[in-house]
Design a protein around this motif. Structure first.
Motif: not given
Length: 329
Positions: A280, A284, A287-288
């Motif tokens: 996970q 994240a 995506s960031q």
């Protein structure tokens, strides 16, 4: 044996150095300016340049690599751009969940795979053999994300037996609670872990079962097996004490290699089941565009894979003395 262990540990040093260099260089191949991507299309050139300087992106690649290696030697993996915490702190807060999931999935896969392989090889040509290999074919064919969704729909939504998302207490806490008279905590831990571990380990179980079957069929044709039968040994003793023991050597190597695949598959599995692990965190971070965090996670996965292969090499040498006596690196 000790000299063999020493050789493997020494070889781990250049391997780790290579992983650091490759991990660093992979991020250099990502197109675009990281500072411009972080600030967005509305950022001014001055702001982008200030961020590039703050991140050290305006230095040459070899200077950045040298700085990265020096910081790693001091245990510093950098700062996460979005979580405002050291990368090592962020990673270690999630590492336990991923290792827990991967180890349990590997354990399930090994038990199921060896059981299916033994059943298929010892009953070659029967319906048991056909059924076991059909299950193996299903396990190989089903993508992890598809199997995970099916399991969640059936066991959580339709039957309501198991939770679909989340994680119970960490394994050490669950074991401690079970010992101190709170077994419901351990049961809750198992109920959260079962579906993700099953989805993650199904493919590995299928691969292991096919390898066990093929390896056992090869050993079954050896002269010493016929000798064991002619001495009047019971069939199950011949299978488990003579055939399976000799057939497991290539399986041990495969189990180690599958652990790397399980770590990669954890990225999808953790996303489906809301498992708070490195998978996970990887999604994240990507995506960031949190580059230091991506770099740290990639390096952590690589080191875990190298350590598991080291453990497999040592187990292989313990099982087969020819490996260490022959000085095979």
């Amino acid at each position: 044996m000790l000299s063999y262990v020493g050789q493997r540990l020494v070889l781990l040093i250049p391997t780790a150095a290579g992983m650091v260099v490759v991990t660093f260089c992979l991020l250099l191949l990502i197109p675009g300016d990281p500072a411009a991507m972080l600030l967005g299309p509305e950022a001014s050139p001055e702001a982008i340049q200030r961020l590039r300087t703050a991140l050290g992106l305006d230095a040459s690649w070899y200077m950045r690599l040298g700085d990265y290696v020096l910081r790693l030697a001091q245990g510093d993996m950098g700062m996460s751009l979005f979580q405002n915490e050291p990368v090592s702190t962020v990673i270690f807060s999630r590492l336990g969940a991923t290792v827990e999931l991967a180890v349990v999935a590997l354990l399930l896969a090994s038990i199921a795979g060896i059981a299916l392989g033994v059943a298929a090889a010892s009953r070659q040509g029967t319906m048991i053999d056909v059924g076991a290999m059909l299950l193996a074919q299903l396990g190989v064919s089903m993508p992890i994300y598809w199997l995970g969704i099916l399991l969640a729909l059936f066991f959580s939504v339709h039957l309501g037996w198991l939770p679909a998302i989340g994680r119970g207490a960490p394994l050490p806490d669950a074991l401690l609670a079970a010992v101190t008279g709170e077994p419901e905590v351990f049961v809750n831990f198992l109920s959260h872990l079962f579906l993700p571990a099953l989805a993650l380990g199904a493919n590995a179980a299928a691969v292991i079962s096919r390898l066990v079957r093929a390896s056992m069929l090869e050993v079954l044709s050896e002269d010493f097996v016929r000798t064991a039968h002619s001495k009047g040994l019971r069939p199950h003793r011949v299978i488990f004490a003579h055939v399976l023991r000799n057939a497991l050597l290539p399986v041990i190597s495969m189990i180690g290699l599958r652990f790397g695949a399980l770590l990669g598959g954890a990225v999808l599995t953790e996303s489906i089941f809301g498992w708070p692990g490195l998978g996970q965190l990887t999604i994240a971070a990507i995506s960031q565009r949190d580059l230091p965090l991506i770099q740290g996670i990639t390096l952590t996965f690589a080191i875990l894979f190298a350590l598991v292969n080291l453990a497999v090499d040592l187990i292989y040498a313990a099982v087969d003395p020819r490996i260490r006596l022959g000085g095979v690196p």
